[in-house]
Design a protein around this motif. Sequence first.
Motif, PDB file in Angstrom:
ATOM      1  N   PHE A   1      -0.155 -22.962   9.820  1.00 33.41           N
ATOM      2  CA  PHE A   1       0.720 -23.968   9.204  1.00 33.41           C
ATOM      3  C   PHE A   1       1.158 -23.517   7.814  1.00 33.41           C
ATOM      4  CE2 PHE A   1       0.998 -27.764   6.421  1.00 33.41           C
ATOM      5  CZ  PHE A   1       2.127 -28.360   6.980  1.00 33.41           C
ATOM      6  N   THR A   2       0.214 -23.050   7.004  1.00 36.75           N
ATOM      7  CA  THR A   2       0.577 -22.584   5.656  1.00 36.75           C
ATOM      8  C   THR A   2       1.452 -21.339   5.727  1.00 36.75           C
ATOM      9  OG1 THR A   2      -1.464 -21.269   5.415  1.00 36.75           O
ATOM     10  CG2 THR A   2      -1.525 -23.544   4.608  1.00 36.75           C
TER      11      THR A   2
ATOM     12  N   ALA B   1      -9.064 -24.593  11.940  1.00 40.72           N
ATOM     13  CA  ALA B   1      -8.916 -23.777  10.721  1.00 40.72           C
ATOM     14  C   ALA B   1      -7.815 -22.744  10.928  1.00 40.72           C
ATOM     15  CB  ALA B   1     -10.245 -23.096  10.381  1.00 40.72           C
ATOM     16  N   ASN B   2      -7.748 -22.162  12.125  1.00 40.12           N
ATOM     17  CA  ASN B   2      -6.702 -21.192  12.438  1.00 40.12           C
ATOM     18  C   ASN B   2      -5.330 -21.867  12.444  1.00 40.12           C
ATOM     19  OD1 ASN B   2      -6.203 -18.327  13.377  1.00 40.12           O
ATOM     20  ND2 ASN B   2      -5.213 -19.460  15.023  1.00 40.12           N
TER      21      ASN B   2
ATOM     22  N   VAL C   1     -15.244 -20.351   8.026  1.00 38.98           N
ATOM     23  CA  VAL C   1     -15.574 -21.018   9.289  1.00 38.98           C
ATOM     24  C   VAL C   1     -16.040 -19.993  10.324  1.00 38.98           C
ATOM     25  CG1 VAL C   1     -14.556 -22.272  11.245  1.00 38.98           C
ATOM     26  CG2 VAL C   1     -14.091 -23.033   8.916  1.00 38.98           C
ATOM     27  N   LEU C   2     -15.374 -18.834  10.365  1.00 42.57           N
ATOM     28  CA  LEU C   2     -15.770 -17.773  11.292  1.00 42.57           C
ATOM     29  C   LEU C   2     -17.154 -17.217  10.947  1.00 42.57           C
ATOM     30  CD1 LEU C   2     -12.355 -15.911  11.594  1.00 42.57           C
ATOM     31  CD2 LEU C   2     -13.586 -16.997  13.479  1.00 42.57           C
TER      32      LEU C   2
ATOM     33  N   ALA D   1      -6.291 -21.533   2.883  1.00 43.40           N
ATOM     34  CA  ALA D   1      -6.424 -21.622   4.336  1.00 43.40           C
ATOM     35  C   ALA D   1      -7.094 -20.377   4.908  1.00 43.40           C
ATOM     36  CB  ALA D   1      -5.052 -21.840   4.979  1.00 43.40           C
ATOM     37  N   TYR D   2      -6.725 -19.206   4.385  1.00 43.38           N
ATOM     38  CA  TYR D   2      -7.304 -17.961   4.889  1.00 43.38           C
ATOM     39  C   TYR D   2      -8.785 -17.859   4.528  1.00 43.38           C
ATOM     40  CZ  TYR D   2      -7.567 -13.172   6.478  1.00 43.38           C
ATOM     41  OH  TYR D   2      -7.911 -12.042   7.162  1.00 43.38           O
ATOM     42  N   ALA D   3      -9.128 -18.242   3.291  1.00 45.37           N
ATOM     43  CA  ALA D   3     -10.530 -18.206   2.864  1.00 45.37           C
ATOM     44  C   ALA D   3     -11.352 -19.191   3.697  1.00 45.37           C
ATOM     45  CB  ALA D   3     -10.635 -18.531   1.377  1.00 45.37           C
TER      46      ALA D   3
END
Length: 199
Positions: free
Chosen positions: A83-84, A77-78, A125-126, A118-120
């Motif tokens: 990447f984005t 996820a990180n 995930v965290l 991606a950030y959300a």
Amino acid sequence: MNKGRLEAFTDAVLAIILTIMILEFKVPESFQLSAMVDQLPYLISYAIGYLFIGTAWYNHHYMFTQTKHITQRIYWANNFWMFTTSFLPVATAWVGRGLNEQGPEIFYFIVYLAWSFAYAWLSRVLIVANRESGHEQVAENISHMLIYRYLSNWKIFVVQTAVVVVILIYVPALQMVVVTLQILLVGMRFNPDSDKLDE
């Protein structure tokens, strides 16, 4: 996975992204100060991009300082988030060449949407990983971050998208004002304990 290695890798990638952004700045051929006027659109775009990454890094640091254990899912996820983020120099440079042009502004919006997703997702995930490992307070702290609550709210997403689409049709450059306001009003409103993490 060792958390320190992942944080160091992330810091290095973000530093490279910022370096690429400033390298896109073109030195004028003339020695007259007025020659910088042609570079103003890029300087504006660069300043917004720098603020964007700096704010994102601070929030990222907060989440990862509190997180106790790094899973494979967090790692990927990180990576997707980075990447984005890596598209920001291209979007910044193109907007800098056409601040009020639809093509560059639409591309910037696509990059911003991908980054937001991606950030959300990384935040989510965290939160899940910390809950599963018994660190409920950490999960709560991350879930209460304003940036996460903002990016994960589908109603805000729909309204924001509709507003930006109208802006992109009529005054494309205004999108950069919207992005700046979001950074200042949402991204830079940190949890109260963010200054006390290392104490």
